[in-house]
Motif scaffolding. Sequence first.
Motif, PDB file in Angstrom:
ATOM      1  N   ARG A   1      63.057  14.617  10.634  1.00 17.83           N
ATOM      2  CA  ARG A   1      63.783  13.965   9.539  1.00 17.83           C
ATOM      3  C   ARG A   1      63.184  12.595   9.232  1.00 17.83           C
ATOM      4  NH1 ARG A   1      68.891  15.862   7.967  1.00 17.83           N
ATOM      5  NH2 ARG A   1      69.490  17.789   9.069  1.00 17.83           N
TER       6      ARG A   1
ATOM      7  N   ASP B   1      68.462   5.885   5.390  1.00 15.82           N
ATOM      8  CA  ASP B   1      69.874   5.551   5.612  1.00 15.82           C
ATOM      9  C   ASP B   1      70.165   4.086   5.329  1.00 15.82           C
ATOM     10  OD1 ASP B   1      68.566   4.317   7.682  1.00 15.82           O
ATOM     11  OD2 ASP B   1      69.783   5.185   9.283  1.00 15.82           O
TER      12      ASP B   1
ATOM     13  N   HIS C   1      74.559   9.757  16.446  1.00 16.57           N
ATOM     14  CA  HIS C   1      74.573  10.614  15.255  1.00 16.57           C
ATOM     15  C   HIS C   1      73.198  11.260  15.045  1.00 16.57           C
ATOM     16  CE1 HIS C   1      75.311  11.989  11.161  1.00 16.57           C
ATOM     17  NE2 HIS C   1      74.199  11.369  10.801  1.00 16.57           N
ATOM     18  N   VAL C   2      72.139  10.472  15.174  1.00 14.52           N
ATOM     19  CA  VAL C   2      70.777  11.000  14.983  1.00 14.52           C
ATOM     20  C   VAL C   2      70.463  12.077  16.014  1.00 14.52           C
ATOM     21  CG1 VAL C   2      68.327  10.390  15.081  1.00 14.52           C
ATOM     22  CG2 VAL C   2      69.920   8.895  13.867  1.00 14.52           C
TER      23      VAL C   2
ATOM     24  N   ALA D   1      72.593  13.902  17.800  1.00 12.36           N
ATOM     25  CA  ALA D   1      73.435  15.094  17.599  1.00 12.36           C
ATOM     26  C   ALA D   1      72.891  15.957  16.469  1.00 12.36           C
ATOM     27  CB  ALA D   1      74.870  14.662  17.301  1.00 12.36           C
ATOM     28  N   GLN D   2      72.437  15.324  15.388  1.00 11.77           N
ATOM     29  CA  GLN D   2      71.850  16.080  14.287  1.00 11.77           C
ATOM     30  C   GLN D   2      70.555  16.763  14.722  1.00 11.77           C
ATOM     31  OE1 GLN D   2      73.075  16.490  10.873  1.00 11.77           O
ATOM     32  NE2 GLN D   2      71.591  18.124  11.229  1.00 11.77           N
ATOM     33  N   ALA D   3      69.763  16.067  15.527  1.00 12.80           N
ATOM     34  CA  ALA D   3      68.520  16.656  16.022  1.00 12.80           C
ATOM     35  C   ALA D   3      68.804  17.882  16.891  1.00 12.80           C
ATOM     36  CB  ALA D   3      67.728  15.617  16.819  1.00 12.80           C
TER      37      ALA D   3
ATOM     38  N   ARG E   1      71.422  19.902  16.625  1.00 17.42           N
ATOM     39  CA  ARG E   1      71.833  21.000  15.740  1.00 17.42           C
ATOM     40  C   ARG E   1      70.624  21.613  15.050  1.00 17.42           C
ATOM     41  NH1 ARG E   1      76.160  17.313  14.802  1.00 17.42           N
ATOM     42  NH2 ARG E   1      75.114  16.465  12.950  1.00 17.42           N
ATOM     43  N   ASP E   2      69.726  20.754  14.584  1.00 15.30           N
ATOM     44  CA  ASP E   2      68.514  21.269  13.912  1.00 15.30           C
ATOM     45  C   ASP E   2      67.681  22.107  14.867  1.00 15.30           C
ATOM     46  OD1 ASP E   2      69.264  19.949  11.604  1.00 15.30           O
ATOM     47  OD2 ASP E   2      67.895  18.252  11.892  1.00 15.30           O
TER      48      ASP E   2
ATOM     49  N   GLY F   1      63.907  21.191  12.556  1.00 18.64           N
ATOM     50  CA  GLY F   1      63.775  19.885  13.189  1.00 18.64           C
ATOM     51  C   GLY F   1      62.363  19.560  13.611  1.00 18.64           C
TER      52      GLY F   1
END
Length: 475
Positions: free
Chosen positions: A193, A198, A245-246, A248-250, A252-253, A259
């Motif tokens: 990403r 942001d 947050h970063v 956790a998103q990584a 999920r990806d 990712g």
Amino acid sequence: MTRQSTPQDRDSALDGAQRCPVTQAAAGDAPPPEADGPTGLPLAWPVVGSTILYAADPPDFAVRAQRAHGTVVKLPMIPHNPTVQVTDPEAVRRILQGNADNYCRGAYYEAFRLFMGHGLLTLDDGDWREHRKVVNPAFAPNAISARAAETDAALADLTERWADHARAGRPFDLYAESMRLTCRVIGHALVGRDLSRDGGEFARALSVALEAIFKEVGSLDKLVPSFLPTPYRRRVRRARRTLEHVIAQAARDADQGAGGEVAALIRASDLPADAFWSDLVTLMLAGVETTALALAWTLYETARHPEVRDRLEEEADRSPGLDRPTPADLDALTYTGRCVDEALRLHPPVWQFPRQTIGDDVLAGRRVPAGTPVLISVYAAHRNPEQWADPESFDPERFGPEACAERDRSAYVPFGGGRRQCIGKRMGLGLLRQAVATVHGRFRLTLVDDAPRSGAYITLFPKEGIRVTAQERRR
């Protein structure tokens, strides 16, 4: 007639097993002295030793201690007293390579776990090897080349933004722009990403995390009761939420087969579950801001040295493929590389790093007892007058072939050394060469302010940024 033994005979008989493997001293020899260090002003105070004077300007203090007491200095520091500062190249090489098994991460690295957990930077060698082995493929030359299109696109966007600034006559901050570039390029490599999109929240989180790690060793902020929500503590909590947050998103990806390459490698490995946070945050903290700082400081130095700038422009003009360079194209940017190397000498982003002795050792003729914290001051080593003539001047020719051949290689350690050398060195240097050449091929930069004030936590950064204006050389 029997020949009487001589002192040389006795010394020869003591060679091998009867000589200490650490000091090479024979039985009966006087032990080497411990390091010298300050016991009073101007480098130490009663009770607190050097702690407060060091905290006022750590890099400057490191240089002053070297000038006053040599390249291996015993510093009275709270809470780790004594701490030995090392800037001698032979001693640096012994710590990082020749006797590396005698050194662990040590007491100072406890503070790094505040954000980095138990990962690539904080683990001792036995546990570290598996983590390094897992992520190594993402930093191999073929993997870096496979991500080149993202780097090319990020630099194209940077030049368009700077062209808009140039046409409007609008100043901008080199440090902020460099962070925007590295958040995008390194963000894609780590988590797939663009982490610059942001509004700067991720970049601010990294800076606060590095500040917090430094202050965790000992600062006035720690004396305030923990239940009080000071502005500093609010910034630290916000930084942690941003990084959570970063990550956790990584995760999920990665679980969905998307990712970044590094996140995918860690997720698919047999490393402990906490390695996903520890290793990704470590690589973010160790790679994003450091590369941005290296770029900003390089462009600062080239902007203030017209003769260097002119040579960089000539080299860039001879390299028409900078919009999509191959590794060979980047290797051909020899003068650009020297400028980057010299900027890393004067402004090493990670300006010191710690170790701790496991057993006794001898560094540059000075005995260092077991259990002693050791700080390798990169900043002061790069200003050691025994290795660098006129060390405060910016001179890229220090990194020409002849000069490099004559100099001790361990006098220059912006990426560390030995088996724990920075994993992102190849990727970082390639990005820096391409960015510096691209900028000088398109723009001529002019500094708006006088010399920026430097701050020092884990990294060496410009406190108010580095403001410049740009003039387009060609479109």
